[in-house]
Design a protein around this motif. Structure first.
Motif, PDB file in Angstrom:
ATOM      1  N   GLU A 119     -15.716   7.786  16.360  1.00  0.00           N
ATOM      2  CA  GLU A 119     -16.062   7.662  17.771  1.00  0.00           C
ATOM      3  C   GLU A 119     -15.500   8.812  18.590  1.00  0.00           C
ATOM      4  O   GLU A 119     -16.142   9.296  19.536  1.00  0.00           O
ATOM      5  CB  GLU A 119     -15.549   6.324  18.308  1.00  0.00           C
ATOM      6  N   ALA A 120     -14.305   9.297  18.244  1.00  0.00           N
ATOM      7  CA  ALA A 120     -13.690  10.396  18.994  1.00  0.00           C
ATOM      8  C   ALA A 120     -14.542  11.659  18.883  1.00  0.00           C
ATOM      9  O   ALA A 120     -14.767  12.365  19.879  1.00  0.00           O
ATOM     10  CB  ALA A 120     -12.281  10.669  18.472  1.00  0.00           C
ATOM     11  N   GLU A 121     -15.050  11.925  17.696  1.00  0.00           N
ATOM     12  CA  GLU A 121     -15.896  13.105  17.524  1.00  0.00           C
ATOM     13  C   GLU A 121     -17.205  12.940  18.288  1.00  0.00           C
ATOM     14  O   GLU A 121     -17.703  13.894  18.910  1.00  0.00           O
ATOM     15  CB  GLU A 121     -16.177  13.320  16.040  1.00  0.00           C
ATOM     16  N   THR A 122     -17.756  11.741  18.284  1.00  0.00           N
ATOM     17  CA  THR A 122     -19.014  11.501  18.998  1.00  0.00           C
ATOM     18  C   THR A 122     -18.848  11.701  20.500  1.00  0.00           C
ATOM     19  O   THR A 122     -19.668  12.357  21.161  1.00  0.00           O
ATOM     20  CB  THR A 122     -19.517  10.079  18.714  1.00  0.00           C
ATOM     21  N   VAL A 123     -17.769  11.165  21.058  1.00  0.00           N
ATOM     22  CA  VAL A 123     -17.522  11.310  22.498  1.00  0.00           C
ATOM     23  C   VAL A 123     -17.303  12.773  22.856  1.00  0.00           C
ATOM     24  O   VAL A 123     -17.815  13.271  23.871  1.00  0.00           O
ATOM     25  CB  VAL A 123     -16.319  10.455  22.910  1.00  0.00           C
ATOM     26  N   THR A 124     -16.543  13.472  22.021  1.00  0.00           N
ATOM     27  CA  THR A 124     -16.267  14.886  22.306  1.00  0.00           C
ATOM     28  C   THR A 124     -17.546  15.707  22.301  1.00  0.00           C
ATOM     29  O   THR A 124     -17.770  16.564  23.176  1.00  0.00           O
ATOM     30  CB  THR A 124     -15.274  15.439  21.270  1.00  0.00           C
ATOM     31  N   LYS A 125     -18.409  15.486  21.309  1.00  0.00           N
ATOM     32  CA  LYS A 125     -19.659  16.232  21.251  1.00  0.00           C
ATOM     33  C   LYS A 125     -20.566  15.912  22.428  1.00  0.00           C
ATOM     34  O   LYS A 125     -21.260  16.786  22.958  1.00  0.00           O
ATOM     35  CB  LYS A 125     -20.367  15.945  19.930  1.00  0.00           C
ATOM     36  N   ARG A 126     -20.554  14.648  22.872  1.00  0.00           N
ATOM     37  CA  ARG A 126     -21.369  14.292  24.043  1.00  0.00           C
ATOM     38  C   ARG A 126     -20.882  15.025  25.294  1.00  0.00           C
ATOM     39  O   ARG A 126     -21.687  15.478  26.116  1.00  0.00           O
ATOM     40  CB  ARG A 126     -21.336  12.783  24.251  1.00  0.00           C
ATOM     41  N   ILE A 127     -19.568  15.130  25.427  1.00  0.00           N
ATOM     42  CA  ILE A 127     -19.020  15.856  26.577  1.00  0.00           C
ATOM     43  C   ILE A 127     -19.419  17.323  26.521  1.00  0.00           C
ATOM     44  O   ILE A 127     -19.808  17.922  27.537  1.00  0.00           O
ATOM     45  CB  ILE A 127     -17.490  15.693  26.624  1.00  0.00           C
ATOM     46  N   GLU A 128     -19.344  17.918  25.328  1.00  0.00           N
ATOM     47  CA  GLU A 128     -19.730  19.317  25.190  1.00  0.00           C
ATOM     48  C   GLU A 128     -21.192  19.517  25.541  1.00  0.00           C
ATOM     49  O   GLU A 128     -21.558  20.448  26.291  1.00  0.00           O
ATOM     50  CB  GLU A 128     -19.458  19.785  23.753  1.00  0.00           C
ATOM     51  N   TRP A 129     -22.043  18.650  25.024  1.00  0.00           N
ATOM     52  CA  TRP A 129     -23.474  18.783  25.326  1.00  0.00           C
ATOM     53  C   TRP A 129     -23.772  18.539  26.801  1.00  0.00           C
ATOM     54  O   TRP A 129     -24.692  19.134  27.373  1.00  0.00           O
ATOM     55  CB  TRP A 129     -24.282  17.819  24.459  1.00  0.00           C
ATOM     56  N   LEU A 130     -22.994  17.677  27.443  1.00  0.00           N
ATOM     57  CA  LEU A 130     -23.181  17.436  28.863  1.00  0.00           C
ATOM     58  C   LEU A 130     -22.892  18.701  29.668  1.00  0.00           C
ATOM     59  O   LEU A 130     -23.689  19.106  30.529  1.00  0.00           O
ATOM     60  CB  LEU A 130     -22.274  16.292  29.322  1.00  0.00           C
ATOM     61  N   PHE A 131     -21.762  19.336  29.386  1.00  0.00           N
ATOM     62  CA  PHE A 131     -21.412  20.555  30.110  1.00  0.00           C
ATOM     63  C   PHE A 131     -22.429  21.665  29.847  1.00  0.00           C
ATOM     64  O   PHE A 131     -22.860  22.368  30.769  1.00  0.00           O
ATOM     65  CB  PHE A 131     -20.003  21.018  29.722  1.00  0.00           C
ATOM     66  N   LEU A 132     -22.811  21.822  28.569  1.00  0.00           N
ATOM     67  CA  LEU A 132     -23.777  22.867  28.233  1.00  0.00           C
ATOM     68  C   LEU A 132     -25.145  22.568  28.849  1.00  0.00           C
ATOM     69  O   LEU A 132     -25.850  23.482  29.307  1.00  0.00           O
ATOM     70  CB  LEU A 132     -23.888  22.991  26.715  1.00  0.00           C
ATOM     71  N   GLY A 133     -25.531  21.301  28.859  1.00  0.00           N
ATOM     72  CA  GLY A 133     -26.818  20.930  29.460  1.00  0.00           C
ATOM     73  C   GLY A 133     -26.833  21.192  30.959  1.00  0.00           C
ATOM     74  O   GLY A 133     -27.849  21.651  31.518  1.00  0.00           O
ATOM     75  N   LEU A 134     -25.710  20.890  31.639  1.00  0.00           N
ATOM     76  CA  LEU A 134     -25.639  21.172  33.075  1.00  0.00           C
ATOM     77  C   LEU A 134     -25.780  22.665  33.349  1.00  0.00           C
ATOM     78  O   LEU A 134     -26.527  23.087  34.254  1.00  0.00           O
ATOM     79  CB  LEU A 134     -24.312  20.660  33.637  1.00  0.00           C
ATOM     80  N   SER A 135     -25.058  23.458  32.572  1.00  0.00           N
ATOM     81  CA  SER A 135     -25.140  24.911  32.767  1.00  0.00           C
ATOM     82  C   SER A 135     -26.535  25.429  32.468  1.00  0.00           C
ATOM     83  O   SER A 135     -27.092  26.248  33.221  1.00  0.00           O
ATOM     84  CB  SER A 135     -24.101  25.609  31.879  1.00  0.00           C
ATOM     85  N   LEU A 136     -27.127  24.967  31.362  1.00  0.00           N
ATOM     86  CA  LEU A 136     -28.471  25.416  30.998  1.00  0.00           C
ATOM     87  C   LEU A 136     -29.506  24.961  32.026  1.00  0.00           C
ATOM     88  O   LEU A 136     -30.399  25.729  32.422  1.00  0.00           O
ATOM     89  CB  LEU A 136     -28.832  24.878  29.608  1.00  0.00           C
ATOM     90  N   GLY A 137     -29.413  23.719  32.490  1.00  0.00           N
ATOM     91  CA  GLY A 137     -30.389  23.207  33.446  1.00  0.00           C
ATOM     92  C   GLY A 137     -30.330  23.922  34.779  1.00  0.00           C
ATOM     93  O   GLY A 137     -31.369  24.275  35.364  1.00  0.00           O
ATOM     94  N   MET A 138     -29.111  24.170  35.289  1.00  0.00           N
ATOM     95  CA  MET A 138     -28.995  24.854  36.572  1.00  0.00           C
ATOM     96  C   MET A 138     -29.449  26.305  36.492  1.00  0.00           C
ATOM     97  O   MET A 138     -29.915  26.878  37.490  1.00  0.00           O
ATOM     98  CB  MET A 138     -27.544  24.767  37.075  1.00  0.00           C
ATOM     99  N   ASN A 139     -29.309  26.927  35.330  1.00  0.00           N
ATOM    100  CA  ASN A 139     -29.788  28.299  35.175  1.00  0.00           C
ATOM    101  C   ASN A 139     -31.298  28.364  35.040  1.00  0.00           C
ATOM    102  O   ASN A 139     -31.941  29.280  35.581  1.00  0.00           O
ATOM    103  CB  ASN A 139     -29.140  28.943  33.931  1.00  0.00           C
TER     104      ASN A 139
END
Length: 336
Positions: A186-206
Motif C-alpha cells: 500500500e505504501a508503494e501504491t500511495v507514493t506512486k499515486r502522489i507522484e502521478w498526481l504532481f506530474l499530471g498537474l504539471s503536464l495538464g497546466m502546460n
C-alpha cells in the motif's frame, strides 16, 4: 785478405801481381762455401715492397677478420633498447590495471562513482525539465494577469512548490530503495499515486492552453514544446528508483550470495581464474562484540564523556577510530 800498399811504394811489377792472384786463388780453394753463399745471397734477394698501399690493405684484412669473429657474437642482440623497455613497462602496467580492475573493492568503487554520475545527470535533467515547464504553468496560473501584479508574481510559485514536493517524494522513495528497504504494498501504491498526481498537474497546466479546440489557431509544435518538460520529468521519476535499485543489487563479492539474499542475480566473480596473479579474496565480515562495545560506552557515560542516553551518531563518534557501522551503533544503543 787485402794488402794495403803505401802510396809511396813503387808501382807493382808483373811478378807481384801474379803472386797476388795466386794467393787469392789459393784462399778461394781453401774456403769454397764463402763464395757460394755470397753468390746465392745476391741471386735470391728481392725488394720487400712494404709500401703504404700494402700496409693499408694488410690493416683492412686484419680488421675484416676481427669483425667476422665479433659478428658471430649475439650478445648485443640480447640487450633491451629504450623502446623495448618502454613497451615492457606499459604492458606490465596494463596487466596490473586489468588485474586490479577485477578486485571486488575496486569494482565497488567504480560502481559507486558511476552511480553518482548517473544520478547527478538524471537529477539535473529532472530539475531542468521542471524548470522548463515553470513558464507554461505560470502562464496558465496567471490567466492573463498584468505583469508584476500580485497574481502574476504568485503564478511563478505554482510550479516550484509542485516540483519540490515531487522531488521530495521521488528522492525519499529512491533512498529507501538504495538502503534495501523499498516501499512495497500500500505504501508503494500511495507514493506512486502522489507522484502521478504532481506530474499530471504539471503536464495538464502546460498542455491545456495549447490543446486542439482551446488554442486558436492550434499549433502542434507549441503543444510539443510545452509538454516536453513534464514528459522528461515523468521518465526520470520512473527510471531513477529502478537505476538506484539496480546499483544496490550489484554483487562485488565471490558470487556465492544466496538466491534469497538482496544480491541475488549479481555479477559473480568469474574473473578470478583468469587473473595472472590471483588477488586476495574479500576478507570475511567479522561480527562485532556488542557486549564489549556496550561496556566501553557505559564506561564513557560514567566518565562523563557521553550523555546518559547517547544517540547513534554520538556512539559512532565515541568509538572512533574503531570501525562502527550504523547497524552496530544501533545494536549498542539497544544493549544499553
Amino acid at each position: 785478405m787485402t794488402t794495403m800498399i803505401p802510396a809511396s811504394s813503387p808501382e807493382p811489377s808483373g811478378e807481384d801481381i801474379a803472386r797476388g792472384l795466386a794467393a787469392l786463388e789459393l784462399a778461394a780453394n781453401d774456403h769454397p762455401e764463402v763464395e757460394t753463399q755470397t753468390v746465392e745471397l745476391f741471386e735470391t734477394a728481392e725488394p720487400t715492397g712494404e709500401t703504404k698501399r700494402v700496409a693499408e690493405l694488410r690493416a683492412e684484412v686484419a680488421e675484416a677478420h676481427r669483425l667476422a669473429v665479433l659478428q658471430d657474437d649475439d650478445t648485443p642482440l640480447l640487450l633491451e633498447s629504450d623502446k623495448v623497455r618502454k613497451m615492457r613497462r606499459k604492458a606490465a602496467e596494463a596487466a596490473r590495471l586489468h588485474e586490479l580492475a577485477q578486485d571486488p573493492m575496486v569494482r565497488a568503487y567504480k560502481a559507486a562513482k558511476m552511480r553518482r554520475l548517473f544520478v547527478g545527470v538524471l537529477v539535473s535533467a529532472l530539475v531542468l525539465a521542471l524548470s522548463w515547464s515553470t513558464a507554461g504553468v505560470q502562464a496558465f496560473a496567471a490567466d492573463g494577469a498584468k505583469a508584476w501584479t500580485a497574481a502574476w508574481l504568485f503564478a511563478w510559485l505554482v510550479e516550484p512548490f509542485i516540483s519540490l514536493a515531487l522531488l521530495g517524494v521521488v528522492g525519499s522513495r529512491a533512498y529507501l530503495a538504495v538502503q534495501g528497504t523499498p516501499l512495497t504494498g500500500e505504501a508503494e501504491t500511495v507514493t506512486k499515486r502522489i507522484e502521478w498526481l504532481f506530474l499530471g498537474l504539471s503536464l495538464g497546466m502546460n498542455a491545456y492552453p495549447y490543446l486542439p479546440g482551446i488554442a486558436a489557431p492550434f499549433e502542434l509544435h507549441r503543444l510539443v514544446l510545452h509538454v516536453l518538460g513534464p514528459i522528461v520529468a515523468v521518465a526520470v521519476v520512473l527510471y531513477l528508483p529502478v537505476l538506484l535499485r539496480g546499483f544496490t543489487d550489484l554483487n562485488f563479492g565471490t558470487g556465492e550470495a544466496s538466491a534469497e539474499g538482496p544480491h541475488k542475480g549479481g555479477t559473480p566473480g568469474a574473473y578470478r581464474e583468469n587473473a595472472r596473479t590471483p588477488y586476495p579474496r574479500t576478507p570475511p565480515v567479522r561480527t562485532p562484540n556488542i557486549e564489549a562495545l556496550a561496556a566501553r560506552v557505559r564506561a564513557l557515560i560514567a566518565a562523563g564523556e557521553l550523555a546518559p542516553d547517547p544517540g547513534i551518531h554520538k556512539i559512532r563518534a565515541a568509538l572512533k577510530p574503531m570501525p562502527c557501522s550504523t547497524d552496530t551503533a544501533r545494536a549498542i544503543k539497544n544493549a544499553l
